[in-house]
Design a protein around this motif. Structure first.
Motif, short mmCIF file in Angstrom:
data_model
loop_
_atom_site.label_atom_id
_atom_site.label_comp_id
_atom_site.label_asym_id
_atom_site.label_seq_id
_atom_site.Cartn_x
_atom_site.Cartn_y
_atom_site.Cartn_z
N LYS A 2 0.83 -1.22 0.00
CA LYS A 2 0.00 0.00 0.00
C LYS A 2 0.86 1.26 0.00
N THR A 3 1.94 1.27 -0.75
CA THR A 3 2.79 2.45 -0.80
C THR A 3 2.57 3.22 -2.09
N MET A 4 2.85 4.50 -2.03
CA MET A 4 2.69 5.34 -3.20
C MET A 4 3.79 6.40 -3.20
N LEU A 5 4.40 6.61 -4.36
CA LEU A 5 5.34 7.69 -4.51
C LEU A 5 4.59 8.93 -4.98
N ALA A 6 5.02 10.08 -4.49
CA ALA A 6 4.40 11.34 -4.88
C ALA A 6 5.49 12.32 -5.27
N VAL A 7 5.10 13.31 -6.08
CA VAL A 7 6.05 14.35 -6.50
C VAL A 7 5.48 15.72 -6.10
N HIS A 8 6.33 16.52 -5.47
CA HIS A 8 5.99 17.89 -5.10
C HIS A 8 6.86 18.80 -5.95
N TRP A 9 6.23 19.66 -6.77
CA TRP A 9 7.00 20.54 -7.65
C TRP A 9 7.30 21.85 -6.94
N THR A 10 8.57 22.24 -6.98
CA THR A 10 9.00 23.45 -6.29
C THR A 10 9.90 24.28 -7.21
N PRO A 11 9.87 25.61 -7.12
CA PRO A 11 10.77 26.43 -7.93
C PRO A 11 12.23 26.04 -7.71
N VAL A 12 13.02 26.09 -8.76
CA VAL A 12 14.42 25.67 -8.69
C VAL A 12 15.16 26.41 -7.59
N ASP A 13 14.87 27.70 -7.41
CA ASP A 13 15.63 28.46 -6.41
C ASP A 13 15.31 28.07 -4.97
#
Length: 208
Positions: free
Chosen positions: A9-20
């Motif tokens: 029951k695992t899930m990978l997630a992505v959080h998008w953040t500004p490069v700086d």
């Protein structure tokens, strides 16, 4: 394709953040905003996983920026969570995080795809257009998917590899978690550009 397994029951997630802001996140982790930590289930489809970048840069909410995707594995301690459309679930809105365990999160993800598959089958058979009640429409969709699974048991797995289907199903969805993510939980970085496949492994100097 999506990094979700029935077994653990695992899930990978992505959080998008500004490069700086990336260096600070690698050092201190991802800090949740007022209403929670916003992320997207990692599907493995490049354009779909980057949908939020396009949204940020085209909707006029923010100035155009370059982004890095910060990938982490969702844990029970990150819940309760919200999973669904972004409308009505921003930092300005009041909404409930009703998902309380990882099994339920995986179920919500799967049921979203099943509903869309049912919708697709109904359109193909040209039925259900006169059903306006959501529960009755859902009942029809589930019946159609059940019949389809009897004919083709692997149909859902096939749909996971179908970019058009996955995009239609999930492009404006998000997960909102309850807690910040510590730096040592960050698995990798995904750059915004065409070099998407060349993920950046994290270094020990950032405490990971």
């Amino acid at each position: 394709m999506p990094h979700i397994k029935k077994t653990d029951k695992t899930m990978l997630a992505v959080h998008w953040t500004p490069v700086d802001k990336t260096k600070n996140i690698l050092k201190n982790g991802i800090t949740k905003s007022k209403k929670g930590l916003y992320c997207f289930p990692l599907t493995g489809h490049k354009s779909l996983d980057k949908w939020w970048i396009y949204f940020f840069n085209q909707c006029g909410v923010r100035q155009r920026k370059k982004y890095n995707g910060v990938v982490f594995r969702i844990k029970q301690s990150d819940l309760p969570a919200y999973f669904g459309h972004w409308i009505g679930t921003t930092n300005r809105d009041n909404f409930k995080k009703e998902i309380t365990n990882l099994k339920e999160l995986g179920k919500e993800f799967k049921e979203t795809l099943i509903w869309r598959l049912g919708e697709e089958l109904a359109e193909k058979e040209n039925i259900g257009k006169d059903i306006f009640d959501y529960e009755k429409r859902t009942e029809l969709y589930l019946q159609l998917v059940e019949k389809e699974l009897e004919k083709n048991p692997s149909v859902l797995n096939e749909k996971l590899n179908d970019l058009d289907f996955m995009t239609y199903s999930l492009e404006d969805y998000q997960i909102v978690l309850s807690n910040s993510i510590s730096a040592n939980r960050i698995i990798k970085l995904i750059p915004q550009g065409d070099e998407f496949g060349r993920i950046t492994r994290l270094k020990k100097k950032y405490g990971t």
